[in-house]
Design a protein around this motif. Structure first.
Motif, PDB file in Angstrom:
ATOM      1  N   ILE A  53       0.866  -1.198   0.017  1.00  0.00           N
ATOM      2  CA  ILE A  53       0.006   0.193   0.059  1.00  0.00           C
ATOM      3  C   ILE A  53       0.980   1.236   0.043  1.00  0.00           C
ATOM      4  N   ARG A  54       2.054   1.279   0.713  1.00  0.00           N
ATOM      5  CA  ARG A  54       2.779   2.501   0.931  1.00  0.00           C
ATOM      6  C   ARG A  54       3.558   2.809  -0.520  1.00  0.00           C
ATOM      7  N   ILE A  55       3.886   1.619  -1.121  1.00  0.00           N
ATOM      8  CA  ILE A  55       4.623   2.085  -2.480  1.00  0.00           C
ATOM      9  C   ILE A  55       3.841   2.239  -3.698  1.00  0.00           C
ATOM     10  N   SER A  56       2.645   1.985  -3.577  1.00  0.00           N
ATOM     11  CA  SER A  56       1.396   1.867  -4.670  1.00  0.00           C
ATOM     12  C   SER A  56       0.650   3.475  -4.404  1.00  0.00           C
ATOM     13  N   GLY A  57       0.500   3.539  -3.250  1.00  0.00           N
ATOM     14  CA  GLY A  57      -0.490   4.954  -2.928  1.00  0.00           C
ATOM     15  C   GLY A  57       0.367   5.984  -2.391  1.00  0.00           C
ATOM     16  N   GLY A  58       1.408   6.133  -2.025  1.00  0.00           N
ATOM     17  CA  GLY A  58       2.046   7.134  -1.339  1.00  0.00           C
ATOM     18  C   GLY A  58       1.492   7.453  -0.212  1.00  0.00           C
ATOM     19  N   ARG A  59       1.974   8.658   0.387  1.00  0.00           N
ATOM     20  CA  ARG A  59       1.725   8.995   1.675  1.00  0.00           C
ATOM     21  C   ARG A  59       0.238   9.383   1.937  1.00  0.00           C
ATOM     22  N   ARG A  60      -0.390   9.892   0.787  1.00  0.00           N
ATOM     23  CA  ARG A  60      -1.941  10.313   0.958  1.00  0.00           C
ATOM     24  C   ARG A  60      -2.631   9.090   1.436  1.00  0.00           C
ATOM     25  N   VAL A  61      -2.504   7.891   0.996  1.00  0.00           N
ATOM     26  CA  VAL A  61      -3.363   6.592   1.169  1.00  0.00           C
ATOM     27  C   VAL A  61      -2.714   6.050   2.304  1.00  0.00           C
ATOM     28  N   SER A  62      -1.305   5.844   2.523  1.00  0.00           N
ATOM     29  CA  SER A  62      -0.972   5.134   3.552  1.00  0.00           C
ATOM     30  C   SER A  62      -1.004   5.749   4.926  1.00  0.00           C
ATOM     31  N   ARG A  63      -1.096   7.126   4.797  1.00  0.00           N
ATOM     32  CA  ARG A  63      -1.438   7.599   6.306  1.00  0.00           C
ATOM     33  C   ARG A  63      -2.764   7.401   6.908  1.00  0.00           C
ATOM     34  N   LEU A  64      -3.619   6.644   5.890  1.00  0.00           N
ATOM     35  CA  LEU A  64      -4.817   6.088   6.705  1.00  0.00           C
ATOM     36  C   LEU A  64      -4.431   4.772   7.284  1.00  0.00           C
ATOM     37  N   GLN A  65      -3.461   4.086   7.097  1.00  0.00           N
ATOM     38  CA  GLN A  65      -3.364   2.659   7.403  1.00  0.00           C
ATOM     39  C   GLN A  65      -2.299   2.718   8.750  1.00  0.00           C
ATOM     40  N   ILE A  66      -0.896   2.660   8.684  1.00  0.00           N
ATOM     41  CA  ILE A  66      -0.367   2.890   9.817  1.00  0.00           C
ATOM     42  C   ILE A  66       0.572   4.049   9.660  1.00  0.00           C
ATOM     43  N   GLN A  67       0.574   5.002  10.690  1.00  0.00           N
ATOM     44  CA  GLN A  67       1.358   6.259  10.199  1.00  0.00           C
ATOM     45  C   GLN A  67       2.896   6.092  10.601  1.00  0.00           C
ATOM     46  N   GLU A  68       3.255   7.209  10.054  1.00  0.00           N
ATOM     47  CA  GLU A  68       4.966   6.638  10.298  1.00  0.00           C
ATOM     48  C   GLU A  68       5.647   6.960  11.964  1.00  0.00           C
ATOM     49  N   PHE A  69       4.779   7.715  12.663  1.00  0.00           N
ATOM     50  CA  PHE A  69       5.127   7.733  14.232  1.00  0.00           C
ATOM     51  C   PHE A  69       4.774   6.530  14.838  1.00  0.00           C
ATOM     52  N   ALA A  70       3.825   5.724  14.132  1.00  0.00           N
ATOM     53  CA  ALA A  70       3.260   4.744  15.018  1.00  0.00           C
ATOM     54  C   ALA A  70       4.251   3.273  14.987  1.00  0.00           C
ATOM     55  N   THR A  71       5.158   3.636  14.076  1.00  0.00           N
ATOM     56  CA  THR A  71       5.953   2.090  13.981  1.00  0.00           C
ATOM     57  C   THR A  71       6.793   1.924  15.215  1.00  0.00           C
ATOM     58  N   THR A  72       7.814   3.024  15.609  1.00  0.00           N
ATOM     59  CA  THR A  72       8.559   2.779  16.633  1.00  0.00           C
ATOM     60  C   THR A  72       7.884   2.038  17.826  1.00  0.00           C
ATOM     61  N   PRO A  73       6.855   2.750  18.348  1.00  0.00           N
ATOM     62  CA  PRO A  73       6.080   2.147  19.703  1.00  0.00           C
ATOM     63  C   PRO A  73       5.557   0.717  19.072  1.00  0.00           C
TER      64      PRO A  73
END
Lengths: 146, 81
Positions: A53-73
């Protein structure tokens, strides 16, 4: 590189494919003791579905799935699940990751070992998924390739 | 496992490795390494190591291809044409 417009066909195809990859990842994690697979493979499948989803949709779509700040926690939660299970077994008087001694009351030892392995696998899968997504996010550094 | 089928897989493995080394376009090389690791996963499964084959298929054909593509996009020059 040529400038690439957003392709609705690629986005639709990956949106169609992603939930099934994710479901298969959870299946691999939860059936790791019966069949080939386990926490690492299942977590990598989950990461593959998120990366698709990240590589095909870009940030606009992948923002709805798992945000960047959520990966470390998420990665930290996975590692904590793993080590907490091991240390609880150690506090109950056994070795590290000695599943038999986990404090589940009213269960025979085989089932206690079963649930202990399941908890460990979920922790490993969560950590692997979050760290692979984190590697991708740090590599693209906020640029869009979709 | 049928040995003729394994021989065909070995031949495709060699062909994909040579193409990945010799080709000029980097995206083609990435696709060829993905094909290589998928054939390698088939060989692992044929030899009885199902867990290793599964890991190879997921890692080599899934995630590392995505990371290679990102590296290619990062290192090529962006032109506005």
């Amino acid at each position: 590189m040529r400038h690439q417009d957003e392709s609705p066909i690629v986005l639709l195809g990956s949106r169609l494919l992603t939930p099934y990859i994710m479901l298969f990842g959870w299946y691999v994690i939860f059936f790791g003791h019966y069949s080939p697979g386990g926490g690492f493979q299942g977590g990598t499948l989950l990461a593959a579905s998120v990366l698709l989803i990240r590589i095909s949709g870009g940030r606009r779509v992948s923002r709805l799935q798992i945000q960047e700040f959520a990966t470390t926690p998420l990665a930290v939660i996975g590692v904590i699940i793993y080590f907490a299970t091991g240390l609880v077994a150690m506090l109950m008087g056994g070795y590290f990751l000695d599943y038999e001694l986990l404090p589940f009351t009213g269960m025979e030892p085989a089932m206690v070992r079963y649930w202990g392995i399941l908890i460990i696998e979920v922790g490993i899968g969560l950590a692997v998924m979050a760290i692979l997504v984190m590697i991708y996010d740090n590599m693209v550094k906020g640029e869009d390739y979709a | 496992m049928i040995w003729e089928l394994e021989l065909v897989i070995y031949l495709f493995l060699l062909i994909s490795a040579i193409v990945a080394l010799e080709v000029k376009d980097l995206l083609v090389a990435v696709v060829m390494t993905t094909v290589f690791s998928f054939l390698m996963a088939l060989l692992f499964v044929a030899m009885g190591a199902i867990d290793v084959g599964f890991t190879e298929a997921v890692i080599g054909a899934g995630v590392s291809g995505v990371l290679y593509v990102v590296v290619i996009y990062q290192t090529t020059r962006h032109s506005n044409d």
